[in-house]
Design an enzyme around this catalytic site. Structure first.
Site, PDB file in Angstrom:
ATOM      1  N   ASN A  45      18.819  49.625  22.959  1.00  0.00           N
ATOM      2  CA  ASN A  45      17.996  49.052  21.885  1.00  0.00           C
ATOM      3  C   ASN A  45      18.295  49.727  20.549  1.00  0.00           C
ATOM      4  O   ASN A  45      18.558  50.932  20.481  1.00  0.00           O
ATOM      5  CB  ASN A  45      16.501  49.118  22.226  1.00  0.00           C
ATOM      6  CG  ASN A  45      15.992  50.496  22.571  1.00  0.00           C
ATOM      7  OD1 ASN A  45      16.722  51.314  23.141  1.00  0.00           O
ATOM      8  ND2 ASN A  45      14.749  50.774  22.234  1.00  0.00           N
ATOM      9  N   ILE A  46      18.268  48.905  19.504  1.00  0.00           N
ATOM     10  CA  ILE A  46      18.543  49.375  18.144  1.00  0.00           C
ATOM     11  C   ILE A  46      17.392  48.913  17.260  1.00  0.00           C
ATOM     12  O   ILE A  46      17.167  47.701  17.103  1.00  0.00           O
ATOM     13  CB  ILE A  46      19.889  48.804  17.632  1.00  0.00           C
ATOM     14  CG1 ILE A  46      21.027  49.224  18.569  1.00  0.00           C
ATOM     15  CG2 ILE A  46      20.157  49.274  16.198  1.00  0.00           C
ATOM     16  CD1 ILE A  46      22.355  48.539  18.283  1.00  0.00           C
ATOM     17  N   GLU A  47      16.645  49.870  16.715  1.00  0.00           N
ATOM     18  CA  GLU A  47      15.437  49.545  15.964  1.00  0.00           C
ATOM     19  C   GLU A  47      15.682  49.537  14.455  1.00  0.00           C
ATOM     20  O   GLU A  47      16.731  49.956  13.971  1.00  0.00           O
ATOM     21  CB  GLU A  47      14.326  50.532  16.341  1.00  0.00           C
ATOM     22  CG  GLU A  47      14.001  50.441  17.825  1.00  0.00           C
ATOM     23  CD  GLU A  47      12.807  51.267  18.235  1.00  0.00           C
ATOM     24  OE1 GLU A  47      12.395  52.175  17.486  1.00  0.00           O
ATOM     25  OE2 GLU A  47      12.282  50.981  19.336  1.00  0.00           O
ATOM     26  N   CYS A  56      16.784  44.340  21.389  1.00  0.00           N
ATOM     27  CA  CYS A  56      16.664  44.958  22.712  1.00  0.00           C
ATOM     28  C   CYS A  56      18.044  45.275  23.296  1.00  0.00           C
ATOM     29  O   CYS A  56      19.049  44.642  22.955  1.00  0.00           O
ATOM     30  CB  CYS A  56      15.954  44.016  23.674  1.00  0.00           C
ATOM     31  SG  CYS A  56      14.224  43.738  23.318  1.00  0.00           S
ATOM     32  N   GLU A  58      19.208  44.568  26.188  1.00  0.00           N
ATOM     33  CA  GLU A  58      19.790  43.439  26.929  1.00  0.00           C
ATOM     34  C   GLU A  58      20.564  42.515  25.994  1.00  0.00           C
ATOM     35  O   GLU A  58      21.645  42.038  26.310  1.00  0.00           O
ATOM     36  CB  GLU A  58      18.676  42.625  27.621  1.00  0.00           C
ATOM     37  CG  GLU A  58      17.879  43.393  28.647  1.00  0.00           C
ATOM     38  CD  GLU A  58      16.648  44.071  28.073  1.00  0.00           C
ATOM     39  OE1 GLU A  58      16.719  44.632  26.957  1.00  0.00           O
ATOM     40  OE2 GLU A  58      15.616  44.049  28.756  1.00  0.00           O
ATOM     41  N   CYS A  94      12.045  41.633  28.062  1.00  0.00           N
ATOM     42  CA  CYS A  94      11.043  40.908  27.266  1.00  0.00           C
ATOM     43  C   CYS A  94      11.328  39.408  27.322  1.00  0.00           C
ATOM     44  O   CYS A  94      12.389  38.968  27.788  1.00  0.00           O
ATOM     45  CB  CYS A  94      11.038  41.419  25.829  1.00  0.00           C
ATOM     46  SG  CYS A  94      12.350  40.725  24.809  1.00  0.00           S
ATOM     47  N   CYS A  97      14.554  38.188  25.523  1.00  0.00           N
ATOM     48  CA  CYS A  97      15.770  38.475  26.299  1.00  0.00           C
ATOM     49  C   CYS A  97      15.894  37.539  27.495  1.00  0.00           C
ATOM     50  O   CYS A  97      16.995  37.120  27.850  1.00  0.00           O
ATOM     51  CB  CYS A  97      15.791  39.936  26.740  1.00  0.00           C
ATOM     52  SG  CYS A  97      16.075  41.061  25.351  1.00  0.00           S
TER      53      CYS A  97
END
Ligand code: THU
Length: 138
Positions: A45-47, A56, A58, A94, A97
């Site tokens: 995940n990259i925020e 996310c 995935e 989620c 995804c």
């Protein structure tokens, strides 16, 4: 999938999780996506400071694979938990995804979740029944 293949894919998801960029949630997720011919694409995940651009693990794995020309997938392993702590619970994908998986995968696509000790195996059809896919637009 046999146990050895499942352990291999989960192991790659655990490694991928190390690349998570999650300074806001401190929840690090890793994913490893297996193609039909045996290549594995991973993601974490990259925020974002403005939150909504967050992607996310995935989807990072899926989009990386699709951009590399892959279209056929057999399984994904997903692991998550507090950053810098051992994985101790299951992290199901989620809804967004699940929708992306539906774009590229059949209902028998395998989704592996691991809590650090046990691996649970689901199909996309089980986790995302009655989904809206491209067939509805025909
Ligand atoms: N996250 C994932 O990467 N995959 C999931 O299936 C659930 C949530 C990420 C998004 C966000 O960076 C953090 O976990 C907390 O929601």
């Amino acid at each position: 999938m046999n146990t050895e293949q499942m352990n291999m894919l989960v192991g790659k998801a655990i490694l991928a999780r190390e690349q998570s960029y999650c300074p806001y949630s401190n929840f690090a997720v890793g994913a490893a996506l297996l193609t039909d011919h045996g290549t594995v694409y991973s993601g974490a995940n990259i925020e974002s400071a403005s939150y909504t651009p967050t992607v996310c693990a995935e989807r990072v794995a899926f989009f990386s694979a699709v951009h590399a020309g892959e279209r056929n997938f057999s399984a994904i392993a997903i692991v998550g938990g507090k950053k810098d702590a051992p994985i101790s619970s299951f992290t199901p994908p989620c809804g967004v995804c699940r929708q992306v998986m539906t774009e590229f995968c059949d209902k028998d696509f395998t989704i592996l979740l691991c809590d650090g000790s046990e691996i649970r195996s689901y199909t996309l059809g089980e986790l995302f029944p009655e989904s809206f896919g491209s067939d509805k637009l025909r």
